[in-house]
Design an enzyme around this catalytic site. Structure first.
Site, PDB file in Angstrom:
ATOM      1  N   CYS A  49      43.801  66.248  10.972  1.00  0.00           N
ATOM      2  CA  CYS A  49      42.414  66.218  10.489  1.00  0.00           C
ATOM      3  C   CYS A  49      42.363  65.896   9.000  1.00  0.00           C
ATOM      4  O   CYS A  49      42.995  66.588   8.193  1.00  0.00           O
ATOM      5  CB  CYS A  49      41.740  67.559  10.753  1.00  0.00           C
ATOM      6  SG  CYS A  49      40.104  67.715   9.982  1.00  0.00           S
ATOM      7  N   CYS A  52      41.011  69.078   6.825  1.00  0.00           N
ATOM      8  CA  CYS A  52      41.672  70.379   6.750  1.00  0.00           C
ATOM      9  C   CYS A  52      42.422  70.548   5.427  1.00  0.00           C
ATOM     10  O   CYS A  52      42.895  69.561   4.825  1.00  0.00           O
ATOM     11  CB  CYS A  52      42.655  70.533   7.917  1.00  0.00           C
ATOM     12  SG  CYS A  52      41.891  71.052   9.470  1.00  0.00           S
ATOM     13  N   HIS A 111      39.247  74.753  10.852  1.00  0.00           N
ATOM     14  CA  HIS A 111      38.874  73.553  11.601  1.00  0.00           C
ATOM     15  C   HIS A 111      37.923  73.841  12.754  1.00  0.00           C
ATOM     16  O   HIS A 111      37.126  72.988  13.148  1.00  0.00           O
ATOM     17  CB  HIS A 111      40.167  72.903  12.130  1.00  0.00           C
ATOM     18  CG  HIS A 111      39.980  71.619  12.852  1.00  0.00           C
ATOM     19  ND1 HIS A 111      39.704  70.429  12.213  1.00  0.00           N
ATOM     20  CD2 HIS A 111      40.036  71.326  14.188  1.00  0.00           C
ATOM     21  CE1 HIS A 111      39.605  69.461  13.103  1.00  0.00           C
ATOM     22  NE2 HIS A 111      39.792  69.971  14.303  1.00  0.00           N
ATOM     23  N   ASN A 149      25.423  66.313  10.272  1.00  0.00           N
ATOM     24  CA  ASN A 149      25.387  65.858  11.656  1.00  0.00           C
ATOM     25  C   ASN A 149      26.419  66.681  12.409  1.00  0.00           C
ATOM     26  O   ASN A 149      27.612  66.595  12.131  1.00  0.00           O
ATOM     27  CB  ASN A 149      25.733  64.373  11.763  1.00  0.00           C
ATOM     28  CG  ASN A 149      24.701  63.496  11.098  1.00  0.00           C
ATOM     29  OD1 ASN A 149      23.505  63.735  11.208  1.00  0.00           O
ATOM     30  ND2 ASN A 149      25.163  62.474  10.390  1.00  0.00           N
ATOM     31  N   SER A 157      31.982  62.042  13.413  1.00  0.00           N
ATOM     32  CA  SER A 157      33.310  61.511  13.747  1.00  0.00           C
ATOM     33  C   SER A 157      34.429  62.523  13.548  1.00  0.00           C
ATOM     34  O   SER A 157      35.557  62.282  13.974  1.00  0.00           O
ATOM     35  CB  SER A 157      33.596  60.265  12.899  1.00  0.00           C
ATOM     36  OG  SER A 157      33.554  60.591  11.512  1.00  0.00           O
ATOM     37  N   HIS A 160      35.816  68.920  12.309  1.00  0.00           N
ATOM     38  CA  HIS A 160      35.904  69.918  11.246  1.00  0.00           C
ATOM     39  C   HIS A 160      34.517  70.143  10.648  1.00  0.00           C
ATOM     40  O   HIS A 160      33.809  69.184  10.328  1.00  0.00           O
ATOM     41  CB  HIS A 160      36.872  69.436  10.155  1.00  0.00           C
ATOM     42  CG  HIS A 160      37.249  70.503   9.181  1.00  0.00           C
ATOM     43  ND1 HIS A 160      38.508  71.057   9.130  1.00  0.00           N
ATOM     44  CD2 HIS A 160      36.526  71.148   8.233  1.00  0.00           C
ATOM     45  CE1 HIS A 160      38.551  71.975   8.180  1.00  0.00           C
ATOM     46  NE2 HIS A 160      37.347  72.047   7.621  1.00  0.00           N
ATOM     47  N   HIS A 162      31.518  70.160   8.536  1.00  0.00           N
ATOM     48  CA  HIS A 162      31.254  69.527   7.250  1.00  0.00           C
ATOM     49  C   HIS A 162      29.859  68.919   7.239  1.00  0.00           C
ATOM     50  O   HIS A 162      29.231  68.715   8.270  1.00  0.00           O
ATOM     51  CB  HIS A 162      32.295  68.438   6.954  1.00  0.00           C
ATOM     52  CG  HIS A 162      32.134  67.206   7.794  1.00  0.00           C
ATOM     53  ND1 HIS A 162      32.519  67.145   9.121  1.00  0.00           N
ATOM     54  CD2 HIS A 162      31.615  65.969   7.514  1.00  0.00           C
ATOM     55  CE1 HIS A 162      32.256  65.951   9.609  1.00  0.00           C
ATOM     56  NE2 HIS A 162      31.698  65.211   8.664  1.00  0.00           N
ATOM     57  N   GLN A 164      27.190  66.252   4.430  1.00  0.00           N
ATOM     58  CA  GLN A 164      27.253  65.179   3.447  1.00  0.00           C
ATOM     59  C   GLN A 164      26.162  65.360   2.394  1.00  0.00           C
ATOM     60  O   GLN A 164      25.152  66.030   2.636  1.00  0.00           O
ATOM     61  CB  GLN A 164      27.095  63.824   4.128  1.00  0.00           C
ATOM     62  CG  GLN A 164      28.177  63.507   5.144  1.00  0.00           C
ATOM     63  CD  GLN A 164      28.077  62.091   5.669  1.00  0.00           C
ATOM     64  OE1 GLN A 164      28.065  61.127   4.896  1.00  0.00           O
ATOM     65  NE2 GLN A 164      28.003  61.950   6.980  1.00  0.00           N
TER      66      GLN A 164
END
Length: 342
Positions: A49, A52, A111, A149, A157, A160, A162, A164
């Site tokens: 990943c 990570c 993760h 998202n 995609s 993990h 996250h 933006q």
């Protein structure tokens, strides 16, 4: 009328757009597409990943061994910092050069943990980082978009956890529209649109999912997505940079309860797109109120998704489940995450 069990339209005061509501369609048989359920059993650390701790990203940079959050410049950002400036006001081919920054924000070093699985301390750290990033970027840019998202069916995609952060000097279309509508309401009524709306919802209660001293979570009257929610500051706050420690801690509670309820609706990691709408940074906007939108696509189960196609693309948004029914389902969902019972 409280039940609204008839075909009707509702207006979104933040955008001026209308939504067609057709509750009788909930009784129709479903033969449409289903989505596969995402893998729920991820490891705490994935050596492959790129998000990570300690792992190498596509550009060769190595992530630090972070404990809470980690922010880095998006290796494939949609915006770039460019010096050239060009625009054309041709009515048919108008265009302008734009520049900005795109950053990725890891919510946790683990993760397999999404927002509803984080502790209140960990969620407060996420909010602290949102605030820090906003204040830094607001020194240079007019419009700061903080969003997430969640889930592969939302185009995410990387599993993990996250989000933006995109920053630029043009006002994005949604922010520009909301700015216009909120300003017009303030000029006519002398009060904030979302402040008035929050108080009306707290009085009526039928669409309220959760409320504490500083935050309201509601299925908005004009919701277009099946379980769409609006998270509104109950205080006179225009942007995330203004939040006090108490407001951040109570926001962590609101985020935790909302996202746990989402996961518990269909006992799955509930996908969505969410994002904060902050006032533009270039002037004082007393008509603005800080808020976040959650747009989840799931309709009937963990595998049945609402698609915005046909009439929604060519006419206007349409929904079968009324906002009031969706709110009742979310209200009834447990605040203890379903995974704890496995």
């Amino acid at each position: 009328m409280d039940t609204f069990e008839f075909t009707h339209r509702r207006r979104n005061p933040l955008t001026g757009k209308w939504i067609l509501v057709s509750p009788h369609r909930n009784n129709r048989p479903w033969l449409g597409a289903t989505e596969s359920v995402a893998n729920d059993t991820l490891a705490a650390h994935d050596p492959s990943c790129p998000l990570c701790p300690g792992n190498t990203r596509a550009n060769g940079e190595v992530n630090p061994v972070y404990s809470y959050t980690h922010v880095f410049k998006n290796d494939f950002g949609a915006l770039t910092q460019q010096e050239v400036s060009e625009e054309a006001n041709d009515p048919l081919f108008a265009h302008e050069t734009t520049s900005g920054e795109c950053r990725v924000m890891c919510f946790s070093p683990e993760h397999h943990k999404t927002l509803p699985e984080l502790s209140l301390t960990e969620l407060t750290a996420v909010i602290d980082t949102w605030q820090q990033q906003y204040l830094e970027l607001a020194m240079q840019y007019k419009c700061i978009q903080i969003f997430e998202n969640k889930g592969a069916i939302m185009g995410c995609s990387q599993p993990h956890p996250h989000g933006q952060i995109w920053a630029h000097n043009h006002l994005s279309t949604e922010i520009s529209t909301e700015d216009t509508e909120q300003r017009a309401y303030f000029q006519q009524h002398g009060r904030s649109l979302l402040a008035d709306y929050a108080q009306r919802e707290l009085t009526q209660k039928s669409r309220v999912v959760f409320a504490n001293a500083h935050w309201l979570v509601v299925v908005p009257f004009w919701a277009a997505w099946p379980f769409e929610t609006l998270l509104i500051s109950l205080d006179d706050i225009q942007h995330i940079g203004q939040l006090s420690q108490e407001q951040k801690e109570t926001l962590a509670e609101a985020l935790q309860i909302l996202t746990i309820k989402y996961d518990n609706v269909f006992n799955c990691s509930f996908p969505y797109s969410m994002g904060w709408h902050n006032a533009p940074t270039d002037s004082e906007q007393p008509y603005w109120r800080l808020h976040a939108h959650f747009y989840p696509p799931l309709l009937r189960s963990a595998t049945v998704k609402k698609h915005m196609v046909g009439y929604e693309m060519l006419g206007e948004s349409q929904r079968d489940l009324t906002a009031e029914t969706a709110a009742q389902i979310l209200q009834a969902a447990s605040v203890e995450h379903y995974k704890k019972n496995k």
